[in-house]
Design an enzyme around this catalytic site. Structure first.
Site, mmCIF file in Angstrom:
data_model
loop_
_atom_site.group_PDB
_atom_site.id
_atom_site.type_symbol
_atom_site.label_atom_id
_atom_site.label_comp_id
_atom_site.label_asym_id
_atom_site.label_seq_id
_atom_site.Cartn_x
_atom_site.Cartn_y
_atom_site.Cartn_z
ATOM 1 C CG ASP A 96 -18.938 20.594 -11.562
ATOM 2 O OD1 ASP A 96 -19.862 20.564 -10.727
ATOM 3 O OD2 ASP A 96 -17.738 20.593 -11.229
ATOM 4 C CD GLU A 163 -18.533 19.608 -5.581
ATOM 5 O OE1 GLU A 163 -17.952 19.342 -4.502
ATOM 6 O OE2 GLU A 163 -18.636 18.788 -6.516
ATOM 7 C CD GLU A 164 -17.325 16.510 -8.916
ATOM 8 O OE1 GLU A 164 -16.349 16.272 -8.181
ATOM 9 O OE2 GLU A 164 -18.416 15.936 -8.790
#
Length: 438
Positions: A96, A163-164
């Site tokens: 991402d 992940e963010e």
């Protein structure tokens, strides 16, 4: 404008003779890998939206003979290559990008704009370097597939979403990552680094990245006219007291030998000069390493918010509401100590002592930690750093005493070829070492 090919020739020359096997194959792949990188960089996708990026990784893996499963944990992919008896090694890349308008001025800069699920229009940029992560993932897959005669075991390569947002690893695990697919004995990954020169490798035994909690506090008051504050309970004053007192959690309640951060990143209240609002909203990021310190911080935040409200004379039915965003919690990244030291020693023999350097832990977060934590504590795990700052820029900034762009900056522009080539070689070499041909 800096060329995308900065530093590749120098890095190739720096590779010791004993490492020329994989290193040479990496260099042959670089023109094709850079084409993939430029595509990924110019077409970033936000968390939970990584459909195109996942499709690129899936297509590459299928061509190489991997068994590929898409839509794992949302947009995640899992590519499995079984190659005889031996351990299972997991290699992960996150996919991402961030809601950031790119300002690097480089050729191929992202011009993508989207409307988020929250209804906010924003630019999108790979300001954290996940495009280099995905490209190196492809490089590792290619070289491992082309050298099946040199290793034995099962390679599980995952493209991870979100992940963010601290959610992707949890979602993939909840979708049966370790029950539907081979469960690894080892999990390895890398992250590009904005703090040291391109092509260097950093490692941190033990705690490497922090627990990350997002906390919302709704501070309730009694609103009224700004000219008659005595008839109100001002939530802005109360929230300001909470912000100030929260700083004592780290300075006076946590041991100086333990690491902790409590940052108030957002403070919103009111709409007009002469109106005292009836509420204020705070948003916090809370960082720690150990579970014990995390619990002290979170409990302390709730206690302080309520205590300040009581001191301000706020009625019981107007006490602050403290909400911990559990779905976005990221547990601390713990690199298995003996495994990390073993792999660091191995990398030093390949890249030389000068290019492989121990780094201190940081308070950033990384949900790669979930693949080896909680019920998965028997899995040996390691995430390494790959320096991304072009050497000339690093030297100039050091000489001039100026700060370099950090990860998440709209100006972050890693030396992509150096990051990708170094990461591809390092991850491939570690995977082969972990799965030796018997």
């Amino acid at each position: 404008m800096r060329s995308l090919w900065t530093g590749v020739a120098a890095l190739a020359m720096a590779v010791p003779a004993m490492a020329q096997d994989i290193g040479g194959e990496v260099q042959k792949q670089m023109p094709s890998l850079m084409t993939i990188y430029q595509d990924l960089h110019a077409n970033p996708e936000l968390s939970f939206m990584e459909v195109r990026s996942a499709g690129i990784l899936a297509a590459e893996a299928r061509k190489l003979g991997f068994k590929v499963t898409e839509k794992v944990g949302g947009t995640g992919i899992v590519a499995v290559m079984e190659n005889g008896p031996g351990p299972v090694v997991l290699v992960r890349a996150d996919m991402d990008a961030l809601p950031v308008v790119e300002q690097t001025g480089l050729p191929g800069a992202s011009k993508v704009r989207v409307t988020t699920k929250e209804g906010v229009e924003t630019g999108v940029m790979h300001a954290c370097g996940h495009d280099t992560h995905m490209t190196a993932w492809v490089g590792v897959a290619r070289i491992m597939a082309a050298n099946k005669d040199k290793w034995s075991g099962t390679l599980v390569m995952i493209g991870q979403p979100a992940e963010e947002r601290g959610a992707g690893a949890r979602m993939m695990l909840a979708d049966g990552l370790y029950t539907r697919f081979p469960r690894p004995q080892y999990a390895i990954a890398f992250h590009d680094a904005a703090g040291f020169p391109a092509g260097m490798i950093g490692y941190t035994p033990g705690y490497a990245l922090a627990n990350v909690d997002s906390v919302d506090i709704l501070v309730k008051g009694l609103g009224g006219h700004g000219a008659y504050p005595q008839a109100t309970k001002d939530p802005i004053v109360l929230a300001s007291r909470i912000v100030t007192t929260l700083q004592t959690l780290v300075s006076r309640e946590i041991s100086p030998l333990d690491s902790a951060v409590v940052t108030v990143g957002s403070f919103h209240a009111g709409a007009k000069h002469n109106i005292i609002s009836d509420e204020a909203r705070l948003q916090l990021t809370v960082r720690s390493y150990t579970d014990e310190v995390r619990a002290k911080l979170l409990d302390g935040i709730a206690r302080i918010a309520k205590g300040e409200a009581i001191a301000a004379g706020v009625p019981e039915d107007r006490m602050p509401e403290v909400k911990i965003e559990k779905d976005e919690f990221t547990p601390a990244m713990f690199n298995t100590v003996d495994f990390t030291n073993e792999m660091a020693g191995f990398l030093k023999t390949r890249f030389g002592e000068a290019r492989v350097v121990q780094q201190p832990p940081v308070m950033g977060g990384e949900d790669f930690s979930r693949f080896s934590r909680e019920e998965n504590k028997d899995i040996k795990s390691l995430i390494i750093w790959i320096g991304g700052v072009p050497q000339a820029e690093y030297d100039a900034a050091k000489k001039e005493g100026r700060t370099l762009p950090s990860l998440h900056s709209p100006f972050w522009a890693p030396d992509a070829p150096a990051v990708i080539s170094t990461a591809t070689e390092a991850l491939t070499a570690m995977a082969m070492k972990l799965m030796p041909k018997t």
